[in-house]
Design a protein around this motif. Structure first.
Motif, PDB file in Angstrom:
ATOM      1  N   ILE A  59       0.863  -1.183   0.000  1.00  0.00           N
ATOM      2  CA  ILE A  59       0.000   0.000   0.000  1.00  0.00           C
ATOM      3  C   ILE A  59       0.899   1.234   0.000  1.00  0.00           C
ATOM      4  O   ILE A  59       1.921   1.260   0.675  1.00  0.00           O
ATOM      5  N   VAL A  60       0.537   2.243  -0.765  1.00  0.00           N
ATOM      6  CA  VAL A  60       1.359   3.444  -0.881  1.00  0.00           C
ATOM      7  C   VAL A  60       1.023   4.405   0.257  1.00  0.00           C
ATOM      8  O   VAL A  60      -0.104   4.894   0.345  1.00  0.00           O
ATOM      9  N   ALA A  61       1.989   4.632   1.126  1.00  0.00           N
ATOM     10  CA  ALA A  61       1.802   5.574   2.238  1.00  0.00           C
ATOM     11  C   ALA A  61       2.125   6.976   1.747  1.00  0.00           C
ATOM     12  O   ALA A  61       3.160   7.201   1.131  1.00  0.00           O
ATOM     13  N   ALA A  62       1.225   7.903   2.000  1.00  0.00           N
ATOM     14  CA  ALA A  62       1.427   9.300   1.623  1.00  0.00           C
ATOM     15  C   ALA A  62       1.303  10.163   2.870  1.00  0.00           C
ATOM     16  O   ALA A  62       0.244  10.708   3.161  1.00  0.00           O
ATOM     17  N   PRO A  63       2.396  10.263   3.635  1.00  0.00           N
ATOM     18  CA  PRO A  63       2.340  11.064   4.857  1.00  0.00           C
ATOM     19  C   PRO A  63       2.355  12.555   4.550  1.00  0.00           C
ATOM     20  O   PRO A  63       3.039  13.003   3.637  1.00  0.00           O
ATOM     21  N   LEU A  64       1.564  13.291   5.294  1.00  0.00           N
ATOM     22  CA  LEU A  64       1.482  14.746   5.156  1.00  0.00           C
ATOM     23  C   LEU A  64       1.767  15.375   6.507  1.00  0.00           C
ATOM     24  O   LEU A  64       1.435  14.811   7.550  1.00  0.00           O
ATOM     25  N   ALA A  65       2.360  16.549   6.484  1.00  0.00           N
ATOM     26  CA  ALA A  65       2.596  17.278   7.719  1.00  0.00           C
ATOM     27  C   ALA A  65       1.264  17.646   8.359  1.00  0.00           C
ATOM     28  O   ALA A  65       0.282  17.917   7.666  1.00  0.00           O
ATOM     29  N   VAL A  66       1.240  17.620   9.661  1.00  0.00           N
ATOM     30  CA  VAL A  66       0.040  18.015  10.391  1.00  0.00           C
ATOM     31  C   VAL A  66       0.029  19.538  10.475  1.00  0.00           C
ATOM     32  O   VAL A  66       0.967  20.140  10.997  1.00  0.00           O
ATOM     33  N   PRO A  67      -1.000  20.169   9.931  1.00  0.00           N
ATOM     34  CA  PRO A  67      -1.042  21.633   9.965  1.00  0.00           C
ATOM     35  C   PRO A  67      -1.358  22.155  11.362  1.00  0.00           C
ATOM     36  O   PRO A  67      -1.872  21.434  12.213  1.00  0.00           O
ATOM     37  N   GLY A  68      -1.060  23.421  11.556  1.00  0.00           N
ATOM     38  CA  GLY A  68      -1.375  24.059  12.826  1.00  0.00           C
ATOM     39  C   GLY A  68      -2.868  24.135  13.076  1.00  0.00           C
ATOM     40  O   GLY A  68      -3.340  24.112  14.195  1.00  0.00           O
ATOM     41  N   SER A  69      -3.632  24.218  11.996  1.00  0.00           N
ATOM     42  CA  SER A  69      -5.089  24.226  12.083  1.00  0.00           C
ATOM     43  C   SER A  69      -5.634  23.693  10.767  1.00  0.00           C
ATOM     44  O   SER A  69      -4.888  23.483   9.825  1.00  0.00           O
ATOM     45  N   TYR A  70      -6.898  23.461  10.731  1.00  0.00           N
ATOM     46  CA  TYR A  70      -7.530  23.024   9.486  1.00  0.00           C
ATOM     47  C   TYR A  70      -8.381  24.159   8.929  1.00  0.00           C
ATOM     48  O   TYR A  70      -9.515  23.974   8.524  1.00  0.00           O
ATOM     49  N   ALA A  71      -7.772  25.322   8.908  1.00  0.00           N
ATOM     50  CA  ALA A  71      -8.428  26.487   8.316  1.00  0.00           C
ATOM     51  C   ALA A  71      -8.555  26.248   6.812  1.00  0.00           C
ATOM     52  O   ALA A  71      -8.040  25.267   6.273  1.00  0.00           O
ATOM     53  N   ALA A  72      -9.206  27.134   6.127  1.00  0.00           N
ATOM     54  CA  ALA A  72      -9.516  26.954   4.707  1.00  0.00           C
ATOM     55  C   ALA A  72      -8.286  26.635   3.868  1.00  0.00           C
ATOM     56  O   ALA A  72      -8.319  25.733   3.039  1.00  0.00           O
ATOM     57  N   ASP A  73      -7.186  27.346   4.064  1.00  0.00           N
ATOM     58  CA  ASP A  73      -5.992  27.111   3.245  1.00  0.00           C
ATOM     59  C   ASP A  73      -5.413  25.725   3.474  1.00  0.00           C
ATOM     60  O   ASP A  73      -4.998  25.052   2.541  1.00  0.00           O
ATOM     61  N   ASP A  74      -5.368  25.285   4.730  1.00  0.00           N
ATOM     62  CA  ASP A  74      -4.849  23.956   5.029  1.00  0.00           C
ATOM     63  C   ASP A  74      -5.766  22.879   4.480  1.00  0.00           C
ATOM     64  O   ASP A  74      -5.303  21.855   3.983  1.00  0.00           O
ATOM     65  N   ALA A  75      -7.047  23.091   4.562  1.00  0.00           N
ATOM     66  CA  ALA A  75      -8.009  22.128   4.022  1.00  0.00           C
ATOM     67  C   ALA A  75      -7.876  22.035   2.508  1.00  0.00           C
ATOM     68  O   ALA A  75      -7.979  20.946   1.936  1.00  0.00           O
ATOM     69  N   LYS A  76      -7.613  23.147   1.848  1.00  0.00           N
ATOM     70  CA  LYS A  76      -7.422  23.139   0.398  1.00  0.00           C
ATOM     71  C   LYS A  76      -6.197  22.310   0.022  1.00  0.00           C
ATOM     72  O   LYS A  76      -6.219  21.559  -0.946  1.00  0.00           O
ATOM     73  N   ALA A  77      -5.129  22.449   0.785  1.00  0.00           N
ATOM     74  CA  ALA A  77      -3.909  21.692   0.500  1.00  0.00           C
ATOM     75  C   ALA A  77      -4.155  20.195   0.651  1.00  0.00           C
ATOM     76  O   ALA A  77      -3.734  19.399  -0.192  1.00  0.00           O
ATOM     77  N   LEU A  78      -4.855  19.797   1.711  1.00  0.00           N
ATOM     78  CA  LEU A  78      -5.171  18.391   1.921  1.00  0.00           C
ATOM     79  C   LEU A  78      -6.042  17.870   0.782  1.00  0.00           C
ATOM     80  O   LEU A  78      -5.800  16.792   0.241  1.00  0.00           O
ATOM     81  N   LYS A  79      -7.050  18.625   0.390  1.00  0.00           N
ATOM     82  CA  LYS A  79      -7.933  18.205  -0.695  1.00  0.00           C
ATOM     83  C   LYS A  79      -7.153  18.079  -1.998  1.00  0.00           C
ATOM     84  O   LYS A  79      -7.375  17.153  -2.777  1.00  0.00           O
ATOM     85  N   HIS A  80      -6.229  18.989  -2.242  1.00  0.00           N
ATOM     86  CA  HIS A  80      -5.425  18.939  -3.467  1.00  0.00           C
ATOM     87  C   HIS A  80      -4.617  17.638  -3.534  1.00  0.00           C
ATOM     88  O   HIS A  80      -4.581  16.974  -4.572  1.00  0.00           O
ATOM     89  N   VAL A  81      -3.963  17.258  -2.451  1.00  0.00           N
ATOM     90  CA  VAL A  81      -3.183  16.021  -2.424  1.00  0.00           C
ATOM     91  C   VAL A  81      -4.106  14.821  -2.603  1.00  0.00           C
ATOM     92  O   VAL A  81      -3.798  13.887  -3.340  1.00  0.00           O
ATOM     93  N   TRP A  82      -5.247  14.846  -1.957  1.00  0.00           N
ATOM     94  CA  TRP A  82      -6.222  13.756  -2.062  1.00  0.00           C
ATOM     95  C   TRP A  82      -6.643  13.570  -3.529  1.00  0.00           C
ATOM     96  O   TRP A  82      -6.677  12.460  -4.029  1.00  0.00           O
ATOM     97  N   ILE A  83      -6.930  14.645  -4.214  1.00  0.00           N
ATOM     98  CA  ILE A  83      -7.321  14.577  -5.626  1.00  0.00           C
ATOM     99  C   ILE A  83      -6.144  14.123  -6.483  1.00  0.00           C
ATOM    100  O   ILE A  83      -6.285  13.275  -7.372  1.00  0.00           O
ATOM    101  N   LEU A  84      -4.955  14.647  -6.203  1.00  0.00           N
ATOM    102  CA  LEU A  84      -3.760  14.303  -6.956  1.00  0.00           C
ATOM    103  C   LEU A  84      -3.470  12.799  -6.905  1.00  0.00           C
ATOM    104  O   LEU A  84      -3.031  12.211  -7.892  1.00  0.00           O
TER     105      LEU A  84
END
Length: 67
Positions: A39-64
């Motif tokens: 299984i391909v592990a895709a670790p991401l840094a834990v953001p300081g918060s899940y404000a709009a910008d951080d949520a956008k980054a997570l969604k972008h990686v998820w789509i990618l």
């Protein structure tokens, strides 16, 4: 996280797992379970918060990675 737990959730070789874990032991367990199961592990840094910008980054990686 054990490989059996990932497989019980329907994950199979080639699937991708996004993870955001602060705990090093949990991260290592998940990473190696993924490696053992092909299984391909895709670790991401834990953001300081899940404000709009951080949520956008997570969604972008998820789509990618093909959701």
């Amino acid at each position: 996280m054990q490989l059996a737990a990932l497989q019980a959730q329907g994950l199979k070789p080639g699937d991708r797992v996004l993870s955001q874990l602060n705990d090093v032991e949990r991260f290592a367990a998940l990473f190696w379970a993924c490696q053992l199961g092909g299984i391909v592990a895709a670790p991401l840094a834990v953001p300081g918060s899940y404000a709009a910008d951080d949520a956008k980054a997570l969604k972008h990686v998820w789509i990618l990675l093909g959701r």
